[in-house]
Design a protein around this motif. Structure first.
Motif, PDB file in Angstrom:
ATOM      1  N   ASN A  15      39.400  45.825  32.837  1.00  0.00           N
ATOM      2  CA  ASN A  15      38.888  45.983  34.192  1.00  0.00           C
ATOM      3  C   ASN A  15      38.816  44.632  34.901  1.00  0.00           C
ATOM      4  OD1 ASN A  15      38.639  48.805  33.756  1.00  0.00           O
ATOM      5  ND2 ASN A  15      36.676  48.468  32.762  1.00  0.00           N
ATOM      6  N   ASP A  16      37.624  44.224  35.313  1.00  0.00           N
ATOM      7  CA  ASP A  16      37.497  42.968  36.062  1.00  0.00           C
ATOM      8  C   ASP A  16      37.058  41.799  35.190  1.00  0.00           C
ATOM      9  OD1 ASP A  16      34.955  43.973  35.627  1.00  0.00           O
ATOM     10  OD2 ASP A  16      34.185  43.374  37.582  1.00  0.00           O
ATOM     11  N   ARG A  17      37.131  41.961  33.882  1.00  0.00           N
ATOM     12  CA  ARG A  17      36.711  40.902  32.958  1.00  0.00           C
ATOM     13  C   ARG A  17      37.878  40.477  32.070  1.00  0.00           C
ATOM     14  NH1 ARG A  17      30.894  41.223  32.563  1.00  0.00           N
ATOM     15  NH2 ARG A  17      30.214  43.190  33.448  1.00  0.00           N
ATOM     16  N   THR A  18      37.870  39.211  31.725  1.00  0.00           N
ATOM     17  CA  THR A  18      38.824  38.697  30.750  1.00  0.00           C
ATOM     18  C   THR A  18      38.034  37.993  29.663  1.00  0.00           C
ATOM     19  OG1 THR A  18      40.497  38.372  32.468  1.00  0.00           O
ATOM     20  CG2 THR A  18      40.835  37.223  30.383  1.00  0.00           C
ATOM     21  N   LYS A  39      34.784  36.442  34.744  1.00  0.00           N
ATOM     22  CA  LYS A  39      34.706  37.576  35.667  1.00  0.00           C
ATOM     23  C   LYS A  39      34.765  37.043  37.090  1.00  0.00           C
ATOM     24  CE  LYS A  39      31.830  41.459  36.975  1.00  0.00           C
ATOM     25  NZ  LYS A  39      30.595  42.205  36.771  1.00  0.00           N
ATOM     26  N   GLY A  40      35.642  37.645  37.897  1.00  0.00           N
ATOM     27  CA  GLY A  40      35.745  37.249  39.293  1.00  0.00           C
ATOM     28  C   GLY A  40      34.531  37.677  40.087  1.00  0.00           C
ATOM     29  N   PRO A  42      32.951  39.098  43.613  1.00  0.00           N
ATOM     30  CA  PRO A  42      33.490  39.985  44.647  1.00  0.00           C
ATOM     31  C   PRO A  42      33.657  39.334  46.020  1.00  0.00           C
ATOM     32  CG  PRO A  42      31.228  40.592  44.095  1.00  0.00           C
ATOM     33  CD  PRO A  42      31.645  39.503  43.152  1.00  0.00           C
TER      34      PRO A  42
END
Length: 80
Positions: A15-18, A39-40, A42
């Motif tokens: 999802n939005d995590r690496t 994590k980006g 928003p």
């Protein structure tokens, strides 16, 4: 020794995590595990990064306690 002391590196993107799993070596040749979550945000192009380091001599006990936590989650999961 690799770049910045990295010997081995792998990553998991969900999802939005690496998640990065980096095996590094210090100047004395001792290896350790550096785990990083990125994590980006928003509202900008910035990333929040959190890191944990586990030294080679602690890996056995670390894995034992991690497995206990994973077993607990599995046994108490609402998705049974």
């Amino acid at each position: 020794m690799g770049q910045r002391g990295e010997v081995y590196s792998t990553r998991l993107v969900k999802n939005d995590r690496t998640y990065f799993f980096n095996v590094k070596e210090n100047i004395y040749g001792d290896m350790f595990l550096n785990m990083v979550e990125s994590k980006g945000t928003p509202d900008s192009d910035r990333f929040i990064r959190q890191s944990i380091i586990v030294y080679q001599e602690d890996l056995g006990e670390f894995l034992k306690e991690l497995q206990k936590s994973l077993d607990f989650i599995k046994q108490n999961s609402k998705q049974q």
